[in-house]
Design a protein around this motif. Structure first.
Motif, short mmCIF file in Angstrom:
data_model
loop_
_atom_site.label_atom_id
_atom_site.label_comp_id
_atom_site.label_asym_id
_atom_site.label_seq_id
_atom_site.Cartn_x
_atom_site.Cartn_y
_atom_site.Cartn_z
N LEU A 85 -3.66 -0.75 6.05
CA LEU A 85 -4.22 0.01 7.17
C LEU A 85 -4.00 -0.72 8.50
CD1 LEU A 85 -7.61 1.53 5.96
CD2 LEU A 85 -5.63 2.75 6.89
N LEU A 86 -4.24 -2.02 8.52
CA LEU A 86 -4.05 -2.78 9.76
C LEU A 86 -2.58 -2.80 10.17
CD1 LEU A 86 -6.45 -5.80 9.11
CD2 LEU A 86 -6.83 -3.84 10.62
N ALA A 87 -1.69 -2.97 9.19
CA ALA A 87 -0.27 -2.95 9.51
C ALA A 87 0.15 -1.57 10.02
CB ALA A 87 0.54 -3.32 8.27
N ALA A 88 -0.42 -0.51 9.46
CA ALA A 88 -0.11 0.83 9.94
C ALA A 88 -0.62 1.04 11.36
CB ALA A 88 -0.74 1.87 9.00
N ALA A 89 -1.78 0.48 11.67
CA ALA A 89 -2.30 0.58 13.04
C ALA A 89 -1.37 -0.12 14.03
CB ALA A 89 -3.71 -0.01 13.11
N VAL A 90 -0.87 -1.28 13.65
CA VAL A 90 0.09 -1.99 14.51
C VAL A 90 1.37 -1.18 14.66
CG1 VAL A 90 1.55 -4.05 14.69
CG2 VAL A 90 -0.83 -4.27 13.98
N GLY A 91 1.88 -0.64 13.54
CA GLY A 91 3.08 0.18 13.62
C GLY A 91 2.89 1.41 14.49
N ALA A 92 1.75 2.07 14.36
CA ALA A 92 1.47 3.25 15.18
C ALA A 92 1.39 2.88 16.66
CB ALA A 92 0.18 3.91 14.72
N ALA A 93 0.77 1.74 16.96
CA ALA A 93 0.66 1.30 18.36
C ALA A 93 2.03 0.99 18.96
CB ALA A 93 -0.24 0.08 18.46
N LEU A 94 2.93 0.42 18.16
CA LEU A 94 4.26 0.09 18.66
C LEU A 94 5.18 1.31 18.73
CD1 LEU A 94 4.89 -3.28 16.76
CD2 LEU A 94 4.15 -2.96 19.12
N HIS A 103 -9.03 1.64 -7.00
CA HIS A 103 -10.03 2.70 -6.94
C HIS A 103 -9.55 3.81 -6.01
CE1 HIS A 103 -12.84 0.24 -9.21
NE2 HIS A 103 -12.62 -0.76 -8.37
N ALA A 104 -10.32 4.88 -5.98
CA ALA A 104 -9.94 6.02 -5.14
C ALA A 104 -9.90 5.63 -3.67
CB ALA A 104 -10.93 7.17 -5.37
N ALA A 105 -10.86 4.80 -3.24
CA ALA A 105 -10.89 4.39 -1.83
C ALA A 105 -9.64 3.60 -1.46
CB ALA A 105 -12.14 3.55 -1.55
N ASP A 106 -9.13 2.80 -2.40
CA ASP A 106 -7.91 2.04 -2.12
C ASP A 106 -6.71 2.97 -1.94
OD1 ASP A 106 -9.40 -0.31 -2.44
OD2 ASP A 106 -9.08 -0.27 -4.60
N ARG A 107 -6.59 3.95 -2.81
CA ARG A 107 -5.48 4.89 -2.71
C ARG A 107 -5.58 5.72 -1.43
NH1 ARG A 107 -6.88 5.02 -8.25
NH2 ARG A 107 -5.19 4.24 -9.60
N VAL A 108 -6.80 6.10 -1.05
CA VAL A 108 -6.99 6.85 0.20
C VAL A 108 -6.59 5.99 1.39
CG1 VAL A 108 -8.72 7.88 1.70
CG2 VAL A 108 -8.75 8.38 -0.74
N ALA A 109 -6.94 4.70 1.36
CA ALA A 109 -6.59 3.82 2.46
C ALA A 109 -5.08 3.67 2.61
CB ALA A 109 -7.23 2.44 2.25
N VAL A 110 -4.37 3.53 1.49
CA VAL A 110 -2.91 3.43 1.55
C VAL A 110 -2.30 4.75 2.05
CG1 VAL A 110 -0.83 3.08 0.18
CG2 VAL A 110 -2.83 1.66 -0.23
N GLY A 111 -2.84 5.87 1.60
CA GLY A 111 -2.36 7.16 2.09
C GLY A 111 -2.60 7.33 3.57
N CYS A 112 -3.77 6.89 4.04
CA CYS A 112 -4.07 6.96 5.48
C CYS A 112 -3.14 6.06 6.28
CB CYS A 112 -5.52 6.57 5.73
SG CYS A 112 -6.73 7.77 5.13
N ALA A 113 -2.77 4.91 5.71
CA ALA A 113 -1.84 4.01 6.40
C ALA A 113 -0.49 4.69 6.60
CB ALA A 113 -1.68 2.72 5.59
#
Length: 233
Positions: free
Chosen positions: A10-19, A212-222
């Motif tokens: 998620l953090l890496a995706a946030a950096v990628g989205a910002a760039l 867990h489901a939360a982990d898969r959701v986080a990766v999907g959100c990334a």
């Protein structure tokens, strides 16, 4: 609570989205979200990261209009400086400076969240590949908190001996013992890793916990966040 690998994605995706984003409002929104995440860390640990990120972003915002030549709508016209030419600031340069400063702030806050909130031991244990690189990054990330803890111990020791550590000159005297302590800690860490057989074939590892489901959701959100950063932000 999601696992560190999913949080890192998620953090890496946030950096990628910002760039990858093209609008200042979008990057500023990411900055606010990452700042709210960083504020969950203890106050005593988070301030060096937040102050460092804020100073860097502010410096970039101030310097960029004077080194960039962009636009034709002046806000301020200054003197002519040899080599540099005429110093002026335009609306376009201010907008560009704000955009780049928000980008830098997003990257800095994402790293701060990684350093402050992620469990690096669990992240290292989950690294099935690039294990050496993950270990190097984890050790480097712990440098600032470790130095801060050592500095606090030195200050307390000196206060116990009746020596007050105040002012820039007194605090600068802590650099030498902190450097010596860091070198000694590095040698001790290398010896401990060698004694435990680090790098030898046939290593064992603790079975990782299931996703867990939360982990898969986080990766999907990334993945969705990076896609949104490319297409719409």
């Amino acid at each position: 609570m999601i696992r560190p690998a999913a949080a890192l994605a998620l953090l890496a995706a946030a950096v990628g989205a910002a760039l990858l984003a093209h609008h200042t409002v979008s990057v500023a929104a990411l900055v606010l979200v990452l700042l709210a995440v960083c504020l969950r860390a203890p106050r005593g640990r988070r301030w060096p990261y937040l102050v460092g990120t804020g100073i860097s972003a502010t410096a970039l915002f101030v310097v960029t209009p004077f080194v960039e030549t962009l636009g034709s709508h002046p806000v301020w016209t200054g003197p002519i400086v040899p080599v540099l030419g005429q110093l002026d600031v335009t609306h376009e340069e201010v907008a560009s400076a704000l955009f780049q400063a928000c980008r830098l702030a997003a990257v800095g806050l994402a790293f701060a969240a990684y350093a402050l909130l992620l469990d690096h031991d669990r992240l290292l244990a989950a690294a099935g590949f690039a294990r050496r690189s993950v270990l190097a990054v984890a050790l480097a990330t712990r440098l600032v908190p470790t130095l801060e803890r050592d500095a606090g111990g030195l200050v307390d020791s000196l206060r116990g001996r009746g020596i007050a550590v105040e002012g820039v000159r007194r605090r600068a005297g802590l650099v030498s013992p902190l450097l010596a302590g860091s070198l000694e800690r590095g040698l001790n860490l290398a010896e401990a890793m060698e004694a435990r057989g680090y790098g030898r074939p046939g290593r064992t590892r603790i079975p990782p916990p299931p996703w867990h489901a939360a982990d898969r959701v986080a990766v999907g959100c990334a993945a969705a966040l990076v896609t949104i950063g490319v297409l719409w932000l």
